[in-house]
Design a protein around this motif. Structure first.
Motif, PDB file in Angstrom:
ATOM      1  N   MET A  79       0.841  -1.204   0.000  1.00 19.86           N
ATOM      2  CA  MET A  79       0.000   0.000   0.000  1.00 19.86           C
ATOM      3  C   MET A  79       0.872   1.249   0.000  1.00 19.86           C
ATOM      4  O   MET A  79       0.611   2.211  -0.733  1.00 19.86           O
ATOM      5  CB  MET A  79      -0.933   0.009   1.210  1.00 19.86           C
ATOM      6  N   LEU A  80       1.931   1.259   0.824  1.00 22.98           N
ATOM      7  CA  LEU A  80       2.833   2.405   0.862  1.00 22.98           C
ATOM      8  C   LEU A  80       3.514   2.597  -0.500  1.00 22.98           C
ATOM      9  O   LEU A  80       3.672   3.728  -0.966  1.00 22.98           O
ATOM     10  CB  LEU A  80       3.863   2.250   1.983  1.00 22.98           C
ATOM     11  N   LYS A  81       3.888   1.510  -1.150  1.00 20.46           N
ATOM     12  CA  LYS A  81       4.473   1.619  -2.490  1.00 20.46           C
ATOM     13  C   LYS A  81       3.486   2.264  -3.451  1.00 20.46           C
ATOM     14  O   LYS A  81       3.870   3.115  -4.263  1.00 20.46           O
ATOM     15  CB  LYS A  81       4.887   0.237  -3.005  1.00 20.46           C
ATOM     16  N   ASP A  82       2.213   1.871  -3.368  1.00 24.02           N
ATOM     17  CA  ASP A  82       1.189   2.476  -4.228  1.00 24.02           C
ATOM     18  C   ASP A  82       1.035   3.966  -3.933  1.00 24.02           C
ATOM     19  O   ASP A  82       0.944   4.787  -4.845  1.00 24.02           O
ATOM     20  CB  ASP A  82      -0.162   1.773  -4.054  1.00 24.02           C
ATOM     21  N   VAL A  83       1.016   4.312  -2.638  1.00 30.09           N
ATOM     22  CA  VAL A  83       0.909   5.721  -2.249  1.00 30.09           C
ATOM     23  C   VAL A  83       2.101   6.506  -2.804  1.00 30.09           C
ATOM     24  O   VAL A  83       1.947   7.613  -3.324  1.00 30.09           O
ATOM     25  CB  VAL A  83       0.804   5.865  -0.715  1.00 30.09           C
ATOM     26  N   CYS A  84       3.288   5.926  -2.721  1.00 28.63           N
ATOM     27  CA  CYS A  84       4.506   6.608  -3.187  1.00 28.63           C
ATOM     28  C   CYS A  84       4.509   6.850  -4.696  1.00 28.63           C
ATOM     29  O   CYS A  84       5.273   7.680  -5.187  1.00 28.63           O
ATOM     30  CB  CYS A  84       5.742   5.817  -2.776  1.00 28.63           C
ATOM     31  N   LYS A  85       3.668   6.154  -5.424  1.00 31.74           N
ATOM     32  CA  LYS A  85       3.586   6.343  -6.880  1.00 31.74           C
ATOM     33  C   LYS A  85       2.685   7.505  -7.275  1.00 31.74           C
ATOM     34  O   LYS A  85       2.615   7.860  -8.453  1.00 31.74           O
ATOM     35  CB  LYS A  85       3.071   5.065  -7.537  1.00 31.74           C
TER      36      LYS A  85
END
Length: 160
Positions: free
Chosen positions: A113-119
Motif C-alpha cells: 500500500m505504501l508503495k502504491d501511495v509513493c507512486k
C-alpha cells in the motif's frame, strides 16, 4: 543542517525497540534483523521501522527509495508492513478531560500500500541524507495515516 548517519542509526535502533514493544502484544514476539530485508520479524509477519522527526515541522514522511544509483529502502525491503513513527498535527485525543492536538503516532501500513501511495504523481521527490545522495519521496503524514491498518498514539508534543 548537517546530517550524521551514525546518530541517525543509534536513534533508529532506539525506536525499533519502542516499535517492537508496541507491536508484540498484537503480532507476537518479534526479532530484530540488521540488513535491508526488514527491521523486525517473526514467523508470521515482518516490519520495516521508520521514524521521521522532521515530520513535526513539515507534516511529511520521507520514504527512501534510492542511494546514489543503488535501490534502497522501500525499493528493496522484504517487510510485509512499515511501522512509521511520525507527528500528526491533526490527531486529537482527550486526556484527563482536555483535548490535546498534535500527537506522535506509530502507523502500521502494508508495504504494498505504501508503495502504491509513493507512486502518486503529485508527491515531491528530493535528495537528502549524507551528501544529499539519498532519493526520498515526501508523503504527507495524513496520507500515511489514512492508509494505515493500525494506529498507535505514542506521545503528545515531544517524542522521547
Amino acid at each position: 543542517m548537517y546530517y550524521n548517519f551514525n546518530n541517525d542509526l543509534a536513534s533508529g535502533r532506539k525506536y525499533e525497540n519502542r516499535a517492537r514493544k508496541i507491536l508484540e502484544p498484537y503480532y507476537g514476539e518479534l526479532a530484530p534483523c540488521n540488513d535491508y530485508r526488514w527491521d523486525l520479524k517473526n514467523s508470521r509477519v515482518s516490519f520495516e521501522v521508520k521514524t521521521d522527526f522532521i515530520s513535526k515541522n513539515t507534516g511529511l514522511i520521507g520514504i527512501e527509495y534510492k542511494n546514489k544509483e543503488k535501490l534502497t529502502g522501500i525499493s528493496v525491503t522484504q517487510a510485509d508492513y512499515y511501522f512509521i513513527i511520525g507527528f500528526d498535527k491533526s490527531w486529537s485525543m482527550i486526556v484527563d478531560g482536555f483535548k490535546q492536538d498534535g500527537w506522535w503516532l506509530g502507523m502500521v501500513i502494508e508495504t504494498d500500500m505504501l508503495k502504491d501511495v509513493c507512486k502518486l504523481p503529485f508527491l515531491k521527490r528530493v535528495w537528502g541524507g549524507d551528501n544529499k545522495s539519498t532519493a526520498i519521496i515526501l508523503v504527507p503524514v495524513d496520507l500515511v495515516r489514512e492508509h494505515s491498518t493500525n494506529i498507535f498514539p505514542m506521545a503528545h508534543g515531544v517524542l522521547t
